[in-house]
Design a protein around this motif. Structure first.
Motif, PDB file in Angstrom:
ATOM      1  N   ALA A 181      11.478   3.628   4.256  1.00  0.00           N
ATOM      2  CA  ALA A 181      11.498   5.011   3.754  1.00  0.00           C
ATOM      3  C   ALA A 181      10.262   5.263   2.895  1.00  0.00           C
ATOM      4  O   ALA A 181       9.643   6.322   2.993  1.00  0.00           O
ATOM      5  N   ILE A 182       9.895   4.265   2.060  1.00  0.00           N
ATOM      6  CA  ILE A 182       8.711   4.438   1.202  1.00  0.00           C
ATOM      7  C   ILE A 182       7.444   4.473   2.060  1.00  0.00           C
ATOM      8  O   ILE A 182       6.582   5.334   1.897  1.00  0.00           O
ATOM      9  N   LYS A 183       7.374   3.542   3.007  1.00  0.00           N
ATOM     10  CA  LYS A 183       6.153   3.424   3.815  1.00  0.00           C
ATOM     11  C   LYS A 183       5.945   4.621   4.732  1.00  0.00           C
ATOM     12  O   LYS A 183       4.847   5.147   4.840  1.00  0.00           O
ATOM     13  N   TYR A 184       7.006   5.006   5.446  1.00  0.00           N
ATOM     14  CA  TYR A 184       6.822   6.001   6.506  1.00  0.00           C
ATOM     15  C   TYR A 184       7.272   7.398   6.099  1.00  0.00           C
ATOM     16  O   TYR A 184       6.927   8.371   6.754  1.00  0.00           O
ATOM     17  N   GLY A 185       8.100   7.480   5.025  1.00  0.00           N
ATOM     18  CA  GLY A 185       8.575   8.799   4.610  1.00  0.00           C
ATOM     19  C   GLY A 185       8.124   9.127   3.204  1.00  0.00           C
ATOM     20  O   GLY A 185       8.596  10.087   2.591  1.00  0.00           O
ATOM     21  N   GLY A 186       7.241   8.285   2.653  1.00  0.00           N
ATOM     22  CA  GLY A 186       6.834   8.425   1.258  1.00  0.00           C
ATOM     23  C   GLY A 186       6.109   9.730   0.966  1.00  0.00           C
ATOM     24  O   GLY A 186       6.093  10.199  -0.175  1.00  0.00           O
ATOM     25  N   ALA A 187       5.548  10.333   2.022  1.00  0.00           N
ATOM     26  CA  ALA A 187       4.815  11.586   1.837  1.00  0.00           C
ATOM     27  C   ALA A 187       5.713  12.653   1.225  1.00  0.00           C
ATOM     28  O   ALA A 187       5.221  13.594   0.598  1.00  0.00           O
ATOM     29  N   GLY A 188       7.018  12.506   1.374  1.00  0.00           N
ATOM     30  CA  GLY A 188       7.955  13.492   0.832  1.00  0.00           C
ATOM     31  C   GLY A 188       8.106  13.397  -0.673  1.00  0.00           C
ATOM     32  O   GLY A 188       8.775  14.226  -1.280  1.00  0.00           O
ATOM     33  N   GLY A 189       7.541  12.341  -1.299  1.00  0.00           N
ATOM     34  CA  GLY A 189       7.548  12.250  -2.755  1.00  0.00           C
ATOM     35  C   GLY A 189       8.733  11.505  -3.340  1.00  0.00           C
ATOM     36  O   GLY A 189       8.643  10.926  -4.405  1.00  0.00           O
ATOM     37  N   SER A 190       9.873  11.500  -2.633  1.00  0.00           N
ATOM     38  CA  SER A 190      11.015  10.782  -3.194  1.00  0.00           C
ATOM     39  C   SER A 190      11.866  10.170  -2.090  1.00  0.00           C
ATOM     40  O   SER A 190      11.861  10.635  -0.952  1.00  0.00           O
ATOM     41  N   VAL A 191      12.567   9.095  -2.452  1.00  0.00           N
ATOM     42  CA  VAL A 191      13.518   8.451  -1.542  1.00  0.00           C
ATOM     43  C   VAL A 191      14.844   8.373  -2.279  1.00  0.00           C
ATOM     44  O   VAL A 191      14.903   7.897  -3.414  1.00  0.00           O
TER      45      VAL A 191
END
Lengths: 348, 232
Positions: A247-257
């Motif tokens: 989630a951090i690597k591939y979805g991190g652009a969203g700013g939060s997990v």
């Protein structure tokens, strides 16, 4: 033999089976055969229905020589190839009007074929994955021996890249070993019970440096009461780490997990009380075409990006096998530009 | 066709000629599968076998057509029976062409070197070949099981086959521009891709015959076309 008896025997045969008369027409077919070859088979010429040359020849030879024959029949079930071994057995005098007949039955070999194919693919993939960093290492060693021998600056930079590549190989070997271990234990039910809340907070604590580095905020939502499930602590920890890391690597652009733990009194898939861990990112999301294949070994949505991130392509495969062992499930909900939610469901 | 005929010999003729054309279909399916396998594994012997076996397909085409001529002359079929005979002639021609494409792929196999970088196109080629083989197989199934939905579905799928061809065309073009030494191999691979794409067109042709037998009419909508390489 009476037609009724022939039909009864065909119906009682647990494999797709048809009876071909000496007039080359299909004299009977059971429901399994109709599912495989299509409805309304009776009365058709066998070659109109079973057009594959090896099978047509086998049936012809069986009729002509009155000797048993076998042949392969390749078919498709949706998107998957299927392979059948077809047995043709002569039944002299049992066809219409005391003529000969041939009993044709289909044995499904698909799983065996698939297992062999999977093994071959896996070996090919592993070799490919290991070779990529190895090629880079060898290239840099050559350069360090030659052109860059006395260039201190280049040497430093190359050693840095070589370290990263060696780390990548190390991670891959580590993941392969852990996948192997998880698989070999897949039939052993976990004996201990553990508290998922504690596990989540300690797992997230170790991931915080990674999240900070990526500028991602990690939010954890857990209730007051402990949530106990039967589980192997190291393995479930790996599940959480793999999912949050992704989630951090591939979805991190969203700013939060966001990680949330909830309990369910009854979950339909678990057929009882369950615990649910949701890992949600707000990144670019995943195109639905990739969703069914995400847990395949070495399957990557974007192989370039995955390589940049140092992914091994095994993370979700490991998650799947660990959850299999825990009789749990993994669900993925995502749409392009809508982020992604990976949900782990475990029986309580 | 299993509508009971008083003339059972007529029925036997009709079913027999359909069985023959389906058998031909099975041979063509195998020829295509083998030609692609031979190409991608560089199996020259298998490729030679495909070329040899094409004669049997051509002979069967002749046999189907002379059977059909005999039925037309002797039985003077009408209505659906007439459509069956006409469709069998048409499908036989479609299949014969597909057999020629398989033979052509086999003929090019020895000339396609085992150049590694360009054989990455091989994966795309394999995927396209599998896709088109499935179209042909479903086309033949739709005909023999009189399944109009399946026939219409195959016709729709031809768009995707055309798109796959476009992608291959573009990637081969890139290869050729980057490295002129790859031109010979890339040209062969391009003709092979075109052959496969044409098989897709013949599969839709077979589906149109399936619909013709069922409804007495050819499908109304214009066949979807997505081959954009003429504009590249």
């Amino acid at each position: 033999m009476a037609d009724a008896l022939i039909d009864a025997i065909l119906a009682a045969t647990p494999l797709p089976a048809i009876l071909v008369g000496s007039d080359e027409r299909i004299a009977g077919a059971n429901a399994e055969a109709q599912a495989l070859l299509g409805a309304a088979l009776t009365g058709r010429h066998f070659a109109a229905i079973l057009r594959q040359p090896p099978l047509v020849e086998a049936i012809e030879r069986c009729i002509a020589e009155r000797s048993p024959q076998t042949a392969r029949h390749l078919s498709r079930d949706g998107a998957h190839d299927t392979t059948y071994e077809v047995h043709c057995r002569p039944l002299p005098g049992l066809g219409a009007g005391q003529g000969d007949a041939v009993f044709v039955s289909f044995v499904d070999l698909t799983q065996m074929e698939q297992a062999g194919q999977m093994r071959r693919d896996f070996v090919a993939n592993v070799s490919h994955e290991l070779r990529t960093p190895l090629t880079a290492l060898m290239g840099f060693i050559e350069t360090l021996r030659g052109a860059a021998r006395d260039d201190a600056k280049a040497r430093d930079r190359f050693l840095g890249i070589m370290e990263a590549e060696a780390n990548r190989m190390n991670r891959l070997v580590g993941d392969l070993l852990s996948l192997n271990r998880v698989e070999s234990e897949e039939r052993v039910r976990p004996a201990k019970r553990l508290d998922l809340g504690t596990l989540l907070s300690s797992a997230l604590a170790t991931l915080r440096p990674l999240a900070d580095e990526a500028g991602v905020e990690l939010n954890l939502t857990v209730g007051q009461d402990p949530v106990e499930v039967p589980g192997e602590p190291d393995q479930l920890r790996q599940v959480v780490v793999n999912l949050v890391e992704n989630a951090i690597k591939y979805g991190g652009a969203g700013g939060s997990v966001d990680v949330a733990l909830t309990v369910l009194d009854h979950d339909a898939a678990m057929r009882g009380p369950a615990a649910r861990i949701e890992v949600t990112d707000h990144g670019p999301g995943i195109d639905p075409v990739h969703l069914p294949r995400l847990t395949e070994r070495f399957y990557r949505v974007d192989s370039h990006r995955s390589r940049e991130m140092g992914g091994t392509g095994l993370g979700l495969a490991i998650v799947k096998h660990i959850l299999n062992r825990h009789r749990g499930r993994l669900r993925v909900d995502s749409a392009p530009s809508k982020g992604a939610t990976f949900t782990v469901i475990l029986p309580r | 066709m299993n509508t009971n005929h008083i003339l059972s010999a007529f029925d036997r003729d009709l079913e027999g000629v359909q069985a023959k054309v389906m058998r031909m279909g099975g041979m063509v399916e195998q020829a295509l599968r083998d030609s692609i396998t031979a190409l991608l594994s560089h199996d020259i012997e298998m490729a030679a076998r495909v070329r040899q076996d094409d004669r049997a397909i051509d002979e069967l085409d002749e046999a189907v057509k002379s059977d059909c001529a005999r039925i037309l002359a002797l039985r003077a079929p009408t209505a659906v029976d007439l459509r069956v005979v006409l469709s069998v002639i048409e499908i036989s021609s479609n299949l014969e062409r597909c057999g020629d494409y398989a033979k052509n792929i086999a003929k090019r196999t020895p000339s396609v070197g085992v150049q590694h970088d360009i054989m990455e196109t091989g994966t795309a080629l394999r995927r396209m070949a599998e896709f088109v083989q499935a179209m042909l197989s479903d086309a033949l199934d739709s005909y023999i099981h009189q399944d109009e939905d399946k026939a219409l579905d195959v016709i729709q799928r031809d768009v995707e086959a055309d798109q796959m061809y476009n992608t291959l065309f573009r990637s081969l073009l890139t290869h050729m521009m980057e490295d002129p030494r790859s031109i010979a191999t890339a040209m062969h691979l391009h003709f092979i891709a075109k052959n496969i794409e044409r098989v897709g067109d013949h599969a839709t042709g077979i589906c149109e015959q399936a619909i013709y037998v069922l409804t007495g009419e050819m499908p109304q909508e214009p066949r979807p076309k997505q081959d954009s390489t003429t504009r590249m």
